[in-house]
Design an enzyme around this catalytic site. Structure first.
Site, mmCIF file in Angstrom:
data_model
loop_
_atom_site.group_PDB
_atom_site.id
_atom_site.type_symbol
_atom_site.label_atom_id
_atom_site.label_comp_id
_atom_site.label_asym_id
_atom_site.label_seq_id
_atom_site.Cartn_x
_atom_site.Cartn_y
_atom_site.Cartn_z
ATOM 1 N N GLU A 319 5.725 -11.675 -9.015
ATOM 2 C CA GLU A 319 6.342 -10.979 -10.037
ATOM 3 C C GLU A 319 5.056 -10.145 -10.822
ATOM 4 O O GLU A 319 4.134 -10.608 -11.148
ATOM 5 C CB GLU A 319 6.881 -11.976 -11.251
ATOM 6 C CG GLU A 319 8.010 -12.542 -10.859
ATOM 7 C CD GLU A 319 8.675 -13.461 -11.714
ATOM 8 O OE1 GLU A 319 9.693 -13.767 -11.758
ATOM 9 O OE2 GLU A 319 7.902 -13.730 -12.799
ATOM 10 N N CYS A 320 5.418 -8.798 -10.743
ATOM 11 C CA CYS A 320 4.493 -7.950 -11.646
ATOM 12 C C CYS A 320 2.823 -8.076 -11.203
ATOM 13 O O CYS A 320 2.643 -7.586 -10.248
ATOM 14 C CB CYS A 320 4.682 -8.239 -13.148
ATOM 15 S SG CYS A 320 4.160 -6.660 -14.240
ATOM 16 N N GLY A 321 2.247 -8.712 -12.164
ATOM 17 C CA GLY A 321 0.594 -8.659 -11.864
ATOM 18 C C GLY A 321 0.538 -9.413 -10.280
ATOM 19 O O GLY A 321 -0.188 -8.991 -9.537
#
Length: 432
Positions: A319-321
């Site tokens: 997720e994301c990072g």
């Protein structure tokens, strides 16, 4: 029905000091030997880190859309049975957003303390207080607290400006030695703040001089529990990356994985620790990989273990990072390119302005999976989305969800208890 003194800490706007006040209250009552449970309204990872340090217990999210009314009710009921005091920090201004902090306070009849940043303000403080107290009759109102007050004379002016019938709970000064520093959308991560406990203690000392030192009247919470989902991940070993680069993790998400039957372990990419060899699935959460890009790029032991995990066709949820870490490269705000893991095609570039902030809804074959997104990077990739989320209220197009082999990656931070079956499918590498 369990009763527990409870207070909702709202504000006239963002950046008024809600987290400082909530943390000060939590630390004050914890020092009195009380069991304090703190919640944060909405999708937030940074504020809860501070609040957890202040009260000594995990901080869970409450949100009528993302978490859901029934789950919020169950979380509050459990806290009321276990604790001596409940604190709920709001988000943005009291009436901002759909659903708003006021909607949550009204739903559970929790009285609202409005924090108003009083710097640069005198008699107008009374008008703002009046508006917050009277704007909606269904929102129980406890009183107002002036924050960032310049002097005793300033405090007297603010107190005198309060209209009759509105409780003035006191003030906090504008002292820098108890203010919590900010980054991006919120405060800096707890482990990055020098002397955090000393700051919290000073804030607690200050709040002890106000009317908020005493407990508010009890709130009656409806007794509620949620039915446990089936053990869809029974026996599965899930390794979670967890350190200063990968720290955006909802406690409720980890709770759900365990409830589904998974065994959880953690490792640190920043410390160059390997993924456990027997892990069936790997979770790479969001965080601040851009602040540690050079270290992550050079840590060969972690890199090799993730490569082996992927080569063995084991599941990865990023997720994301966590997704940025899997890309070919990441360009930081200074324009320096850092080689990442190269397990997903694409390059991300950090920027100084916000790229996206929104509540998200991903419609899967198992039903809707709720969550949110906020990021300061842009992505260039040849990957084609498997699914595309929608804004939770406007229904405009949101974040893409990519699937390559056994890797699932997206900018969206999902709140897995909103759909346990979809969460289980993610970690089994099954179609959504």
């Amino acid at each position: 029905m369990p009763d527990c003194p409870a207070l909702f800490i709202g504000a006239s706007a963002s950046h008024q000091g809600k987290t400082t006040v909530t943390a000060a209250l939590a630390r004050h009552h914890t020092r009195q030997g009380r069991r304090v449970r703190v919640f944060k309204t909405g999708p937030d990872f940074l504020d809860p880190m501070i609040l957890e340090r202040a009260c000594g217990s995990p901080v869970y999210s409450l949100h009528l859309s993302m978490v859901g009314l029934d789950a919020c009710r169950a979380l509050l009921a459990k806290a009321a049975r276990d604790a001596d005091r409940i604190l709920i920090e709001g988000v943005m201004g009291l009436f901002d957003g759909t659903p708003s902090s006021a909607d949550l306070a009204a739903a559970f009849n929790v009285p609202v303390l409005a924090v108003i940043g009083a710097h640069g303000m005198a008699q107008t403080f009374g008008a703002v207080a009046f508006g917050l107290a009277r704007y909606r009759a269904d929102v129980p109102f406890h009183g107002v607290l002036a924050n960032r007050v310049a002097s005793p004379r300033h405090a007297d002016m603010l107190a005198q400006a309060i209209p009759e019938g509105i409780r003035y709970c006191g003030h906090l000064s504008n002292a820098d030695d108890m203010t919590l520093p900010e980054r991006h959308l919120g405060i800096t991560q707890a482990q990055e703040i020098a002397g955090l406990d000393a700051r919290l203690d000073r804030a607690a000392d200050a709040i002890a001089q106000t009317a908020l030192a005493e407990l508010p009247p009890p709130v009656r919470f409806e007794d509620a529990t949620l039915e446990a989902p089936p053990r869809l991940l029974n026996g599965l070993h899930i390794a979670i990356a967890r350190d200063a680069a990968f720290s955006f993790i909802y406690p409720a998400n980890v709770d759900l994985l365990r409830t589904l039957g998974a065994r959880i372990s953690t490792f640190s990419p920043l410390a160059d620790e390997p993924v456990p060899a027997d892990a069936d699935a790997l979770y790479l959460p969001g965080g601040y990989p851009e602040l540690h890009a050079a270290t992550l790029a050079s840590n060969a032991r972690t890199r090799a273990s993730i490569a082996m995990h992927v080569a063995n066709e084991r599941v990865v949820v990023a997720e994301c990072g966590g997704m940025l870490y899997l890309l070919d490269s990441l360009i930081d705000v200074e324009g320096v390119r850092h080689g990442m893991l190269g397990m997903l095609p694409g390059n991300a570039s950090m920027q100084r302005r916000l790229a996206r902030l929104a509540m998200q809804r991903l419609d899967s074959s198992h039903g809707p999976l709720m969550g949110h997104t906020f990021h300061y990077s842009t992505l260039e990739t040849t990957m084609q989305p498997m699914l595309i989320a929608r804004h939770a209220t406007t229904h405009t197009e949101g974040e893409a969800l990519y699937r390559q082999g056994k890797i699932t990656a997206t900018y969206m931070h999902a709140y897995w208890p909103s759909n346990p079956a979809a969460a289980a499918a993610l970690f089994r590498g099954e179609p959504l």
